[in-house]
Enzyme design. Structure first.
Site, PDB file in Angstrom:
ATOM      1  N   SER A  63       0.173  -0.946   7.816  1.00 48.20           N
ATOM      2  CA  SER A  63       1.140  -1.778   8.532  1.00 48.20           C
ATOM      3  C   SER A  63       0.942  -1.716  10.054  1.00 48.20           C
ATOM      4  O   SER A  63       0.396  -0.745  10.587  1.00 48.20           O
ATOM      5  CB  SER A  63       2.560  -1.350   8.178  1.00 48.20           C
ATOM      6  OG  SER A  63       2.737  -1.395   6.776  1.00 48.20           O
TER       7      SER A  63
HETATM    8  N1  SAM Z   1       2.417   2.484   4.613  1.00 45.22           N
HETATM    9  C1  SAM Z   1       1.057   2.178   4.240  1.00 45.22           C
HETATM   10  C2  SAM Z   1       0.089   2.636   5.288  1.00 45.22           C
HETATM   11  O1  SAM Z   1       0.528   3.208   6.297  1.00 45.22           O
HETATM   12  O2  SAM Z   1      -1.118   2.460   5.077  1.00 45.22           O
HETATM   13  C3  SAM Z   1       0.881   0.727   3.957  1.00 45.22           C
HETATM   14  C4  SAM Z   1       1.325   0.375   2.620  1.00 45.22           C
HETATM   15  S1  SAM Z   1       0.844  -1.204   2.048  1.00 45.22           S
HETATM   16  C5  SAM Z   1       1.607  -2.316   3.177  1.00 45.22           C
HETATM   17  C6  SAM Z   1       1.867  -1.268   0.581  1.00 45.22           C
HETATM   18  C7  SAM Z   1       1.420  -0.340  -0.518  1.00 45.22           C
HETATM   19  O3  SAM Z   1       2.384  -0.399  -1.564  1.00 45.22           O
HETATM   20  C8  SAM Z   1       0.082  -0.731  -1.163  1.00 45.22           C
HETATM   21  O4  SAM Z   1      -0.796   0.346  -1.083  1.00 45.22           O
HETATM   22  C9  SAM Z   1       0.455  -1.053  -2.607  1.00 45.22           C
HETATM   23  O5  SAM Z   1      -0.544  -0.720  -3.532  1.00 45.22           O
HETATM   24  C10 SAM Z   1       1.704  -0.216  -2.787  1.00 45.22           C
HETATM   25  N2  SAM Z   1       2.594  -0.619  -3.869  1.00 45.22           N
HETATM   26  C11 SAM Z   1       2.960  -1.869  -4.262  1.00 45.22           C
HETATM   27  N3  SAM Z   1       3.822  -1.807  -5.298  1.00 45.22           N
HETATM   28  C12 SAM Z   1       4.013  -0.473  -5.576  1.00 45.22           C
HETATM   29  C13 SAM Z   1       4.789   0.249  -6.528  1.00 45.22           C
HETATM   30  N4  SAM Z   1       5.577  -0.352  -7.428  1.00 45.22           N
HETATM   31  N5  SAM Z   1       4.732   1.592  -6.499  1.00 45.22           N
HETATM   32  C14 SAM Z   1       3.951   2.254  -5.607  1.00 45.22           C
HETATM   33  N6  SAM Z   1       3.185   1.624  -4.690  1.00 45.22           N
HETATM   34  C15 SAM Z   1       3.227   0.280  -4.663  1.00 45.22           C
END
Ligand code: SAM
Length: 218
Positions: A63
């Protein structure tokens, strides 16, 4: 190179975070310490401290720094909290939380991302982080209740298991809305129930799971 990274990081803190109204000194100094360039691939290192999200593979993103700061500041962490994060991704937000809370539990649904983040966070010396591969929309019942919950993917609604696993007085921050655009919401749990306030518009990848979007919607 190290000096360039540090200079870029401090510039990011001044120009993207403090200048835009992030006030929590602990958040500003944590983001001045965490080496964001280590959480992106080498080819993107020069852009690691830019004012934007970046790809991390698996069609996911790290992000934008301002969004990480705003979400973290909203949780008002003092240092003693147990925090749940949904969506480990690169592990960058996890590291920022680990700097500011006692214990961080982070859930990622994509095995490769979880493995990479686990390895990197351990090599950077973070000992207060536990990551598991699971559908985070169900939370982490065995470790609940949490003082704070941070969701890093956009959800069609606030997942019920997450509000259940928030302790009274606890705060959650979560993007809620459509698949491609959402509103960042702050959820506070009080003795009387749940209070929800809208913070700002945002764009996150979809939260996929039982209490999120279906796989086919992604
Ligand atoms: N905060 C992270 C970083 O600093 O790199 C960015 C996260 S990214 C915007 C969103 C993440 O949420 C992705 O890696 C995706 O695979 C994960 N995600 C989506 N749905 C999910 C779920 N139900 N449970 C766990 N992770 C999930």
């Amino acid at each position: 190179m190290m000096i360039d990274d540090e200079r870029a990081r401090l510039k990011m803190v001044d120009e993207q975070l403090a200048a835009r109204g992030i006030k929590d000194r602990r958040v500003l100094s944590a983001m001045g310490r965490v080496p964001r360039h280590r959480f992106v691939e080498e080819a993107l290192r020069d852009r690691a401290y830019g004012d934007h999200a970046l790809p991390i593979g698996e069609q996911q993103t790290i992000s934008q720094p301002y969004m990480v700061a705003l979400m973290t500041e909203t949780l008002a962490l003092k240092g003693s909290e147990r925090v749940l994060e949904i969506g480990t991704g690169s592990g960058y937000q996890t590291a920022v939380l680990a700097e500011l809370a006692a214990q961080v539990y982070s859930i990622e649904r994509i095995v490769n991302l979880a493995a990479k983040a686990r390895h990197l966070l351990a090599s950077l010396g973070y000992r207060n982080v536990t990551i598991k591969v699971f559908d985070g929309t169900y939370g982490w019942k065995q470790e609940a209740p949490f003082d704070a919950i941070l969701v890093t993917a956009g959800s069609p609604e606030i997942p019920m298991p997450l509000t259940e696993q928030l302790r009274e007085g606890g705060r959650m921050v979560i993007p809620v809305g459509e698949r491609t655009t959402q509103v960042l919401k702050k959820v506070t749990k009080t003795y009387a129930g749940i209070e929800v306030t809208a913070l700002t518009g945002c764009v996150f990848v979809p939260l996929i799971g039982g209490h999120g979007w279906g796989d086919a919607d992604a």
